[in-house]
Design an enzyme around this catalytic site. Structure first.
Site: not given
Length: 466
Positions: A216, A309, A391
């Site tokens: 992340d 992502e 996170d």
């Protein structure tokens, strides 16, 4: 495994060689502008004739913008267009024409819908001071000398390197690399040479081929891993802000080019100040690139599967308060580097769907919070009581996606559709699922989809990185 890889080295040319490099770059620009003017005049002529009511065979014939066709036309016109053409290598002019053909092809394919991504504009004329100086050589004598501190290029001769070229020399000596082309370019006040090579890489395996890690990325921390490891954001641009401000202020006080007064060339002191400012920006870019290379190389060499992502970086930088910090992190560069490094190391990169709520979903029980503002840095689950950094929670959810959807299974991209947020597709539900409105609160990710803005409901999807 045969891959295409580039090796870049800084040059230490003599003053005479600097003039030769600049001349070759100018020759490439001249050929580019000549070809673009020819094509643009022909297209404008056809548009004018159509406005007169002409069509079909009555219009001016198309000028082929293929590389062989434009090179033949250049060989006919170069005596008149560039009487000094013999001073430079023929590869300099071919380089400019090749760049023009690529730009025209990209514009045509984008206009017809064959090219994906944002629209490509029609090529524009290159300026002497606006565009970078560069030239590419594909034929002739291109080699790295045996001392690994010099390279030989057509017409330019032997150029001294600022650093050793042992990384590419070892492969050339072993026969595991072949030079396809060499490009010289001026950036940040220094000349560089880049070798595009065809490299035969040994098949590798990650240290932990069956392990999965979620990554992340963010601004506070550059990357938070699902293992709990945190990679701090070095903030290179913020650290060099004082030096950059001073260099920019110093340059603004010099007599630089000014179109309003007709001053084309800046003073010598202005050029010196501009070189210092460019060097400061180059240092920031080099530090950022070095850190991202170390991060991505370690992840690709250690883990068999890396999950990231699908961020809408273009939309994120529209926020004026965060644009500079987001650009300094290099989110797109991290994903690009992981894409080819995981392939080189025998791993794979998986990209989670853009609408997957990795931060809002509890990594312990799967409950999804309705809202989680950016100012809230800790996720507190109302169902199971988990309290975890948002996170770290997002990274754990990304890693869990592989096991939840089945290891080794990648969902193919769904048909494209607009969703008001810049995403490249709209995720479809499996048979039997229906998107329904729900009141604010929490829900379990396995029972209902997440409802993003604009009413586009989506579920968990993994796609392979391209």
């Amino acid at each position: 495994m045969i891959v295409n890889q580039a090796y870049r080295f800084a040059l230490d040319p003599s003053p005479a060689q600097v003039r030769a490099l600049t001349s070759h770059a100018g020759a490439s620009r001249k050929a580019f502008n000549w070809g673009l003017g020819l094509i643009k005049a022909q297209l404008d002529q056809r548009e004018a004739e159509k406005s007169y009511g002409l069509n079909g065979d009555q219009l001016t014939p198309f000028v082929s913008w293929s590389l062989p066709g434009l090179r033949k036309r250049w060989n006919v016109a170069k005596v008149e267009v560039a009487p000094w053409w013999a001073e430079n290598s023929k590869e300099a002019y071919a380089s400019g024409i090749r760049n023009l053909v690529r730009g025209l092809d990209a514009w045509r394919d984008s206009k017809s819908g064959k090219r994906k991504g944002p629209p490509v504009r029609f090529p524009r004329f290159k300026g002497k001071r606006r565009d970078a100086l560069s030239c590419t050589f594909t034929t002739g004598t291109i080699r790295v000398e045996r001392d690994r501190r010099h390279v030989t290029l057509p017409r330019l001769g032997v150029l001294r390197l600022h650093e050793s070229a042992r990384t590419i020399a070892r492969r050339l000596d072993n026969g595991t690399a072949r030079i396809l082309s060499a490009t010289v370019k001026r950036a940040g006040g220094r000349w560089y040479v880049s070798f595009a090579c065809e490299v035969d890489k040994v098949d590798r395996r990650p240290a932990r081929p069956k392990s999965t890690i979620g990554v992340d990325v963010g601004i506070k921390h550059l990357a938070v891993l699902s293992t709990g490891e945190v990679v701090d954001n070095p903030r290179h641009l913020a650290g060099a802000a004082r030096r950059l401000r001073r260099a920019a202020r110093r340059m603004s006080r010099r007599q630089g080019p000014e179109r309003r007064t007709g001053r084309i060339v800046g003073s010598r002191r202005w050029h010196r100040a501009a070189s210092h400012l460019a060097s400061a920006h180059t240092r920031v870019a080099n530090l950022r690139r070095d850190g991202l290379h170390k991060l991505t190389t370690g992840l690709a060499a250690e883990y068999g599967t890396v999950v990231v992502e699908d961020l809408n970086v273009a939309g994120m930088v529209r926020n004026r308060r965060l644009a500079k910090a987001i650009s300094d992190c290099g989110f797109g560069t991290i994903r690009r580097m992981l894409g080819y490094k995981t392939a080189w190391n025998g791993g794979r990169l998986l990209v989670a769907d853009r609408w997957y709520p990795s931060s809002k979903t509890c990594s312990a029980c799967g409950a999804v919070k309705a809202k989680l503002p950016l100012r809230v840095r800790t996720l507190t689950c109302e169902e199971c009581g988990l309290s975890l950094d948002r996170d770290h929670n997002a990274a754990r959810n990304l890693a869990a996606l592989v096991s939840n959807t089945g290891a080794g299974v990648a969902v193919h991209p769904q048909p494209q559709g607009s969703n008001g947020r810049g995403a490249d597709r709209r995720t479809q539900f499996a048979a039997g699922q229906v998107a329904m409105n729900r009141p604010p609160g929490t829900a379990f990710a396995g029972q209902t989809g997440t409802v993003p803005p604009q009413g586009g409901t989506t579920n968990r999807v993994l796609t392979t990185a391209h």
